[in-house]
Design an enzyme around this catalytic site. Structure first.
Site, PDB file in Angstrom:
ATOM      1  N   LYS A  63       0.782  -1.200  -0.044  1.00  0.00           N
ATOM      2  CA  LYS A  63       0.051   0.035   0.215  1.00  0.00           C
ATOM      3  C   LYS A  63       0.854   1.395  -0.064  1.00  0.00           C
ATOM      4  CE  LYS A  63      -3.073   2.780   3.356  1.00  0.00           C
ATOM      5  NZ  LYS A  63      -1.675   3.342   4.079  1.00  0.00           N
ATOM      6  N   ASN A  64       1.946   1.409   0.966  1.00  0.00           N
ATOM      7  CA  ASN A  64       2.500   2.595   1.127  1.00  0.00           C
ATOM      8  C   ASN A  64       3.450   2.820  -0.044  1.00  0.00           C
ATOM      9  OD1 ASN A  64       1.076   3.321   3.286  1.00  0.00           O
ATOM     10  ND2 ASN A  64       2.241   2.616   5.041  1.00  0.00           N
ATOM     11  N   ARG A 138      -4.172   9.621   3.230  1.00  0.00           N
ATOM     12  CA  ARG A 138      -2.845  10.393   3.755  1.00  0.00           C
ATOM     13  C   ARG A 138      -1.918  10.522   2.428  1.00  0.00           C
ATOM     14  NH1 ARG A 138      -0.477  13.709   7.012  1.00  0.00           N
ATOM     15  NH2 ARG A 138       1.717  13.273   7.370  1.00  0.00           N
ATOM     16  N   ASP A 162      -5.009   7.655   8.693  1.00  0.00           N
ATOM     17  CA  ASP A 162      -5.454   7.023   9.976  1.00  0.00           C
ATOM     18  C   ASP A 162      -5.352   8.271  10.934  1.00  0.00           C
ATOM     19  OD1 ASP A 162      -3.924   3.752  10.165  1.00  0.00           O
ATOM     20  OD2 ASP A 162      -6.022   4.330   9.149  1.00  0.00           O
ATOM     21  N   ASP A 360       3.649   0.263  12.008  1.00  0.00           N
ATOM     22  CA  ASP A 360       2.166  -0.209  11.492  1.00  0.00           C
ATOM     23  C   ASP A 360       1.847  -1.791  11.641  1.00  0.00           C
ATOM     24  OD1 ASP A 360       2.315   1.668   8.306  1.00  0.00           O
ATOM     25  OD2 ASP A 360       1.978   2.171  10.487  1.00  0.00           O
ATOM     26  N   MET A 382       6.047   6.096  17.930  1.00  0.00           N
ATOM     27  CA  MET A 382       5.968   7.166  16.781  1.00  0.00           C
ATOM     28  C   MET A 382       4.591   7.934  16.572  1.00  0.00           C
ATOM     29  SD  MET A 382       8.325   5.264  13.914  1.00  0.00           S
ATOM     30  CE  MET A 382       7.822   6.293  12.850  1.00  0.00           C
TER      31      MET A 382
HETATM   32  C1  LIG Z   1       0.712   6.727   3.434  1.00  0.00           C
HETATM   33  C2  LIG Z   1       2.130   6.382   4.275  1.00  0.00           C
HETATM   34  O1  LIG Z   1       3.188   5.927   3.774  1.00  0.00           O
HETATM   35  N1  LIG Z   1       1.774   6.178   5.612  1.00  0.00           N
HETATM   36  C3  LIG Z   1       2.861   5.939   6.386  1.00  0.00           C
HETATM   37  C4  LIG Z   1       3.907   6.790   6.649  1.00  0.00           C
HETATM   38  O2  LIG Z   1       3.278   8.007   7.230  1.00  0.00           O
HETATM   39  P1  LIG Z   1       3.644   9.290   7.468  1.00  0.00           P
HETATM   40  O3  LIG Z   1       4.743   9.696   6.429  1.00  0.00           O
HETATM   41  O4  LIG Z   1       2.672  10.231   7.608  1.00  0.00           O
HETATM   42  O5  LIG Z   1       4.309   9.318   8.806  1.00  0.00           O
HETATM   43  P2  LIG Z   1       5.690   9.918   9.336  1.00  0.00           P
HETATM   44  O6  LIG Z   1       6.919   9.049   8.801  1.00  0.00           O
HETATM   45  O7  LIG Z   1       5.803  11.193   8.715  1.00  0.00           O
HETATM   46  O8  LIG Z   1       5.530   9.836  10.682  1.00  0.00           O
HETATM   47  C5  LIG Z   1       4.886   8.928  11.584  1.00  0.00           C
HETATM   48  C6  LIG Z   1       4.828   9.577  12.921  1.00  0.00           C
HETATM   49  O9  LIG Z   1       6.036   9.182  13.413  1.00  0.00           O
HETATM   50  C7  LIG Z   1       6.644  10.225  14.184  1.00  0.00           C
HETATM   51  N2  LIG Z   1       8.075  10.084  14.059  1.00  0.00           N
HETATM   52  C8  LIG Z   1       8.659  10.103  12.801  1.00  0.00           C
HETATM   53  C9  LIG Z   1       9.901   9.838  12.509  1.00  0.00           C
HETATM   54  C10 LIG Z   1      10.825   9.648  13.994  1.00  0.00           C
HETATM   55  O10 LIG Z   1      11.985   9.664  13.986  1.00  0.00           O
HETATM   56  N3  LIG Z   1      10.032   9.977  15.110  1.00  0.00           N
HETATM   57  C11 LIG Z   1       8.888  10.085  15.159  1.00  0.00           C
HETATM   58  O11 LIG Z   1       8.199  10.094  16.270  1.00  0.00           O
HETATM   59  C12 LIG Z   1       6.196  11.439  13.155  1.00  0.00           C
HETATM   60  O12 LIG Z   1       6.052  12.574  14.029  1.00  0.00           O
HETATM   61  C13 LIG Z   1       4.621  11.151  12.951  1.00  0.00           C
HETATM   62  O13 LIG Z   1       3.966  11.294  14.342  1.00  0.00           O
HETATM   63  O14 LIG Z   1       5.121   6.442   7.621  1.00  0.00           O
HETATM   64  C14 LIG Z   1       4.422   6.059   8.817  1.00  0.00           C
HETATM   65  C15 LIG Z   1       5.677   5.691   9.902  1.00  0.00           C
HETATM   66  O15 LIG Z   1       6.181   4.708   9.015  1.00  0.00           O
HETATM   67  C16 LIG Z   1       3.350   4.907   8.636  1.00  0.00           C
HETATM   68  O16 LIG Z   1       2.876   4.520   9.980  1.00  0.00           O
HETATM   69  C17 LIG Z   1       2.327   5.289   7.881  1.00  0.00           C
HETATM   70  O17 LIG Z   1       1.505   4.005   7.294  1.00  0.00           O
HETATM   71  C1  LIG Z   2      -0.918   4.562   9.036  1.00  0.00           C
HETATM   72  C2  LIG Z   2      -1.337   4.079   7.815  1.00  0.00           C
HETATM   73  O1  LIG Z   2      -1.667   4.539   6.589  1.00  0.00           O
HETATM   74  P1  LIG Z   2      -1.864   5.952   6.242  1.00  0.00           P
HETATM   75  O2  LIG Z   2      -0.648   6.897   6.694  1.00  0.00           O
HETATM   76  O3  LIG Z   2      -2.303   6.112   4.766  1.00  0.00           O
HETATM   77  O4  LIG Z   2      -3.100   6.643   7.443  1.00  0.00           O
HETATM   78  C3  LIG Z   2      -0.685   2.663   7.616  1.00  0.00           C
HETATM   79  O5  LIG Z   2      -0.919   1.959   6.553  1.00  0.00           O
HETATM   80  O6  LIG Z   2      -0.811   1.838   8.686  1.00  0.00           O
END
Ligand SMILES: CC(=O)N[C@H]1[C@@H](OP(=O)(O)OP(=O)(O)OC[C@H]2O[C@@H](n3ccc(=O)[nH]c3=O)[C@H](O)[C@@H]2O)O[C@H](CO)[C@@H](O)[C@@H]1O
Ligand SMILES: C=C(OP(=O)(O)O)C(=O)O
Length: 479
Positions: A63-64, A138, A162, A360, A382
């Site tokens: 998916k991602n 997202r 999510d 995830d 996270m």
């Molecule tokens: C569409 C998609 O691809 N979604 C994925 C993407 O979301 P997405 O890219 O939105 O998530 P991010 O990687 O930006 O960060 C996720 C969360 O982790 C926190 N954070 C991030 C890095 C870090 O070193 N420490 C920390 O706490 C961020 O503040 C945020 O709250 O990556 C996430 C983290 O793998 C996954 O759960 C999601 O499924």
């Molecule tokens: C958090 C997830 O997806 P999204 O970032 O699309 O909400 C996920 O695939 O678990």
């Protein structure tokens, strides 16, 4: 966006800052309303649990990865053929968004599409229709990078996804600014509007290794003038695959798989063919499913070399598995014992950016520990609010202590008693899948509502579970 984004800006941005906070509040409120409004009319699963499953299951395309790869088709006016596309809500929505902006979409079969972004309607991204549809996932946020790179303008509306925490886009904005983009907040549309006279390569250190943030900035950088270095980059398999696809289109990216990506900007990119990896989150979900339902399962073509620490994390729960070529064979096992640390200390399983354990699968590991022997501390570092679904598992008879929003202790039942079926609601994709695994292992009937959340990330999971012997029915509650 939180105030900290403008923490060190002068107060001329004060007005924007107030509005950005409105943007964040509006995002939260509008999504909550949407969720509640549809709550009673969404489909649900009816599950009769307690059955052992058996057979083979093929994971869908990731998916991602798909959300990044499909966004990247905007970077060229030539044909891009993408294979192993998962047939799930979020990905189908993103493909619809591309089609709405006049990208040519030629669907060869259920999992293969040829895209051609030669004459697109750039202003569509500034339309109410895009904002409405884009707010359902997202992944739509990743259209901004390619648009900025190729058309010198982009919009970030309220992204969906999510509801598991803040879900900010600070990393994306700061990265675009570093490359020479400017932005304003448009209170009429509640959108961030980006423009540039031409992106220029630079050195940047991301404020955090954001997965979609890295993808977005990378897709902007490949057409920027000169060299860009992205330090503290995310390096999930999704990002590695995006780098490989972009290089096959003529981009010049090195450092793939590391947290330092170096990009030599090029004038234009050509078409390519790209095949998605199998979804590692599905694979982890199926391992947990096998253990919780005492089933013998084979996960076909699992892309084992790309799974990182995932198999070992499930082995730490005592789950036996055998790699047979690229398949993962999980024998039927009634009992599995959670490992302790070398000194006998209670195990902690926690998430981290790759190559750490993906957040995830934290919900899946949590539910899998319920019938193990022993105890484990689950630490979701996270995201701020991804563990609140544990109350439903406790209602089913699980022994879980929710210590705080980030940590839960699971005291394994070792099958002393089965979980009992209940009616519950799926709050997000992975919690939904975890509740489904619990329902399949439970005694009696469970009903899971709001299963659109599961359909967002798992392809026709009910049909595939029925193939393995599960007793599950999809009930459409639309009135
Ligand atoms: C569409 C998609 O691809 N979604 C994925 C993407 O979301 P997405 O890219 O939105 O998530 P991010 O990687 O930006 O960060 C996720 C969360 O982790 C926190 N954070 C991030 C890095 C870090 O070193 N420490 C920390 O706490 C961020 O503040 C945020 O709250 O990556 C996430 C983290 O793998 C996954 O759960 C999601 O499924
Ligand atoms: C958090 C997830 O997806 P999204 O970032 O699309 O909400 C996920 O695939 O678990």
């Amino acid at each position: 966006m939180p105030a900290l984004l403008f923490g060190d800006y002068n107060n001329q941005l004060g007005a924007i800052r107030v509005q950005i906070i409105k943007f964040a509040v509006q995002t939260r409120d509008s999504n909550t309303d949407k969720q509640n409004k549809n709550y009673y009319y969404m489909a649900s699963f009816e599950v009769i649990g307690g059955k052992k499953l058996s057979g083979s299951i093929q994971p869908q395309g990731a998916k991602n990865e798909a959300l990044q790869i499909i966004s990247a088709v905007l970077l060229t006016n030539q044909e891009v053929r993408i294979e192993n596309i998962p047939d799930i809500l979020d990905v189908n929505l993103l493909i619809e968004l591309l089609s709405d902006m006049q990208v040519q979409v030629n669907r060869i079969d259920r999992h293969t599409c040829i895209f051609k972004a030669d004459q697109i309607q750039t202003d569509y991204l500034n339309s109410p229709a895009f904002r409405e549809k884009g707010s359902k996932l997202r992944g739509s946020v990743m259209l901004a990078g390619p648009m900025l790179a190729r058309y010198k303008k982009a919009y970030i509306a309220k992204p969906g996804g999510d509801k598991i925490g803040r879900r900010g886009v600070d990393t994306h904005i700061l990265g675009f600014q570093k490359l020479g983009a400017e932005f304003v907040y448009n209170p009429q549309t509640s959108c961030l509007e980006f423009t540039t006279s031409g992106l220029k390569g630079c050195y940047m250190m991301l404020d955090e290794p954001s997965v979609t943030g890295t993808a977005n900035v990378l897709m902007a950088a490949v057409l920027a003038e000169g060299e860009t270095q992205i330090y503290n980059a995310a390096c999930e398999p999704y990002i590695q695959q995006l780098c490989r696809m972009l290089n096959s289109m003529g981009a010049r990216i090195t450092g793939i798989g590391s947290n330092l990506l170096t990009v030599q900007g090029v004038k234009e990119l050509s078409g390519t063919t790209h095949t998605m990896l199998p979804d590692m989150i599905e694979i982890g979900s199926f391992i947990g499913l096998a253990a919780m339902t005492s089933s013998e399962l084979t996960i076909k073509n699992a892309g084992i070399e790309h799974l990182g620490v995932i198999p070992d994390k499930f082995r730490k729960l005592g789950i036996q598995m055998e790699f047979k070529g690229d398949d993962i064979y999980i024998p039927q096992q009634d009992h599995y014992e959670i490992a302790t640390y070398m000194d006998g200390g209670i195990l902690t399983i926690y998430d981290n950016p790759w190559p750490g354990f993906t957040p995830d699968l934290i919900s899946i590991v949590l539910v899998t520990a319920i019938q193990a022997k022993g105890s484990v501390l689950i630490h979701q570092k996270m995201f701020e609010s991804r563990l609140f679904f544990t109350d439903k598992l406790i209602d089913m008879g699980a022994q879980i202590i929710l210590c705080d929003p980030h940590r839960a202790t699971v005291i394994g039942l070792d099958r002393k008693h089965p979980l009992r079926g209940i009616t519950m609601t799926s709050p997000d994709i992975r919690a939904g899948q975890a509740l489904l695994i619990a329902a399949l292992s439970a005694e009696g009937k469970s009903t899971i509502q709001n299963i659109e959340q599961i359909d967002r990330g798992y392809q026709q999971i009910d049909q595939r579970l029925i193939q393995l012997g599960a007793d599950i029915r999809r009930i459409d509650n639309q009135k």
